[in-house]
Motif scaffolding. Sequence first.
Motif, PDB file in Angstrom:
ATOM      1  N   ARG A 156     -45.819  31.811  26.306  1.00 25.91           N
ATOM      2  CA  ARG A 156     -45.537  33.122  26.897  1.00 25.91           C
ATOM      3  C   ARG A 156     -45.430  34.124  25.750  1.00 25.91           C
ATOM      4  N   VAL A 157     -46.539  34.791  25.455  1.00 27.50           N
ATOM      5  CA  VAL A 157     -46.612  35.663  24.290  1.00 27.50           C
ATOM      6  C   VAL A 157     -46.035  37.042  24.563  1.00 27.50           C
ATOM      7  N   SER A 158     -45.839  37.372  25.848  1.00 28.44           N
ATOM      8  CA  SER A 158     -45.166  38.615  26.225  1.00 28.44           C
ATOM      9  C   SER A 158     -44.600  38.389  27.618  1.00 28.44           C
ATOM     10  N   PRO A 159     -43.708  39.270  28.093  1.00 26.73           N
ATOM     11  CA  PRO A 159     -43.092  39.031  29.403  1.00 26.73           C
ATOM     12  C   PRO A 159     -44.087  38.803  30.532  1.00 26.73           C
ATOM     13  N   GLY A 160     -45.256  39.439  30.473  1.00 30.73           N
ATOM     14  CA  GLY A 160     -46.212  39.283  31.559  1.00 30.73           C
ATOM     15  C   GLY A 160     -47.497  38.593  31.166  1.00 30.73           C
ATOM     16  N   GLN A 161     -47.516  37.913  30.023  1.00 29.59           N
ATOM     17  CA  GLN A 161     -48.775  37.355  29.544  1.00 29.59           C
ATOM     18  C   GLN A 161     -48.614  35.934  29.036  1.00 29.59           C
ATOM     19  N   MET A 162     -49.441  35.031  29.581  1.00 30.33           N
ATOM     20  CA  MET A 162     -49.483  33.664  29.110  1.00 30.33           C
ATOM     21  C   MET A 162     -50.735  33.465  28.254  1.00 30.33           C
ATOM     22  N   ALA A 163     -50.654  32.570  27.288  1.00 26.08           N
ATOM     23  CA  ALA A 163     -51.794  32.235  26.432  1.00 26.08           C
ATOM     24  C   ALA A 163     -51.889  30.726  26.340  1.00 26.08           C
ATOM     25  N   LEU A 164     -53.126  30.219  26.225  1.00 28.35           N
ATOM     26  CA  LEU A 164     -53.363  28.777  26.209  1.00 28.35           C
ATOM     27  C   LEU A 164     -54.129  28.355  24.970  1.00 28.35           C
ATOM     28  N   VAL A 165     -53.714  27.238  24.382  1.00 29.71           N
ATOM     29  CA  VAL A 165     -54.495  26.599  23.331  1.00 29.71           C
ATOM     30  C   VAL A 165     -54.637  25.128  23.668  1.00 29.71           C
ATOM     31  N   ALA A 166     -55.758  24.549  23.271  1.00 30.36           N
ATOM     32  CA  ALA A 166     -55.989  23.109  23.429  1.00 30.36           C
ATOM     33  C   ALA A 166     -55.881  22.476  22.051  1.00 30.36           C
ATOM     34  N   ALA A 167     -55.181  21.362  21.976  1.00 30.62           N
ATOM     35  CA  ALA A 167     -54.934  20.736  20.675  1.00 30.62           C
ATOM     36  C   ALA A 167     -55.024  19.228  20.792  1.00 30.62           C
ATOM     37  N   ARG A 168     -55.301  18.609  19.649  1.00 32.72           N
ATOM     38  CA  ARG A 168     -55.226  17.160  19.582  1.00 32.72           C
ATOM     39  C   ARG A 168     -53.764  16.782  19.388  1.00 32.72           C
TER      40      ARG A 168
END
Length: 582
Positions: A156-168
């Motif tokens: 949750r990078v800001s109150p109204g914004q989600m961000a996704l990363v894929a990782a090993r």
Amino acid sequence: MEPYRDIIELGLFELSALINPSGYEVSFCTKAGVTILNLPASGAGGVPSLECPGSLWTEETEGTNGVGTSLWEARPVSLYKSDHFLSRYTDNCCAAAPVFASSGDILGVLNITTSSESVSRELHQMAYNILIKMAEKVERRLFRHYHRDHCLVEMRVSPGQMALVAAREEGSLIAADRHAMNFLRATGYGIDGKSLWNYFDRDNSFFTPGSSKSVALVHKIDGVRIPSKIHFPIRSPLSSGRPDHVARAPVTGSRSLLETVGSDPKMIRNAGLLQRVRGSTLPVLLLGETGTGKDVLARAIHADGPRSHKPFVALNCAAMPETLIDSELFGYSSGAFTGARKEGQTGRIMQAEGGTLFLDEIGDMPVALQTRLLRFLENAEVTPIGGGAVRRVDVRVIAATNVSVAQAAREGRFRADLYYRLAGVVVNLPTLRERTDFPEVVAKILADYPAGAGMSVSSAAMALLQSYEWPGNLRELRNVLQRAACVADDGMIQEDHLFFDIEINAGVTSTAIAPPAAISLPPSPQRGDERAMLMAALRDHNDDAAETAKALQMSRATFYRRLKEFGIRPRGTRRIQMSPTN
């Protein structure tokens, strides 16, 4: 595009349920501006002739318009009436938002359009905001689907914004969505190979195997704590590391929604959607071929929701005579008609008070009765046949059909306005031949059948099961497995225990053909030659039945039937064990 069609369609149905009452139709266009999916508006304000599949919406052909301008500028856009370039569109309000694939390229555009005069600029702005959120939700689903075999970190990078990363699992990054790229100040999409710990303080416990966990990542540059959640890949309970073995599903009583749907990605997405709306009163429409488990899923929806302690009342609209459906559904008062009970009868709707009403095979409901059902869905009031007090009823409606509702509506067999009332949440059930968790489905069916307890399936039998088309879907598979469990004499289901249902001809109910399992026909000279040929081919391919069938250019189902007919069992036949899940 085709692998993501289910995700796009789910987004369209959700978007339509939110804004369709305002007169909007919703559509999805490719990155070339071609409409490929469309849900028309429920009222007269829709413009289906404009947004029909195949229509082209680029700035070159139609001037300033939602789809074309959104594609050109690679951002969401909103146009209100005179904002359109061409005068023929100035009565319309439209908005569009691009949907980005996990690679960062535009996959297509979500679009909403209405020509309703009642839509104000403020209402259109509200619909535009909903559209943007839905486009982002679809992007996240696409990203999760594409990287379903990797660890997914949701930040949750800001109150109204989600961000996704894929990782090993050791923390090296594979990909990031555009919101994560912006937050990490990364350029391009060449993030593969970098580590999550290049951007955040190391947390050695972060990738400890499990299901999911919540943590707070500390950003290295400014020390800000970012609320995050990691989701590990969904592992099928059948994944034992040994392809020749199938884990047995535990025998349990009532199952949760997730346990009911298994581990097929489409069914998991369906369950996720249903869980998010389980506390609402939105009606649910289940679509799928006969035998795909619509009734089982309906019961799971009820059992997994806040109404589980209230009645679950089912009515099969196809099995009930047309003259009786009305009274069964709405009930009747004393003396309503000849033969009526003196005390009258409570209808199924009132019986379901506080709980769930399941209308199976809704596509076969008579059109005249559809009007009464529509009226009930609109005002939640029931009037028994023959008069009586009007009663308000609190029920959640789940409907199911194997009929193409769109085609039935075009042919006048189903009311379009009833469809839009029922389609609060639309769930498409995959056929058995489309499901990726077939061995798990087999295990669950056997676990639920008393004679199947502790039963195992040989690899040859499993291969034969998977090669069959299953026109009757789960219902037919259940019949085949229950018959096999009854005739198997050593706790192991072999290929010669499997007797399939075959259709005699179109329109005739399928009939089981079950020759005695232990008897093989004496070979004639010609049949003896064929038997020798089959045995020689098996030897040439080290008793690998699948490879032999491929070399003989036979389907595996035909090949296994030939082997059974001649009493041949490959020496390399391995056993698929079903052991209790830990």
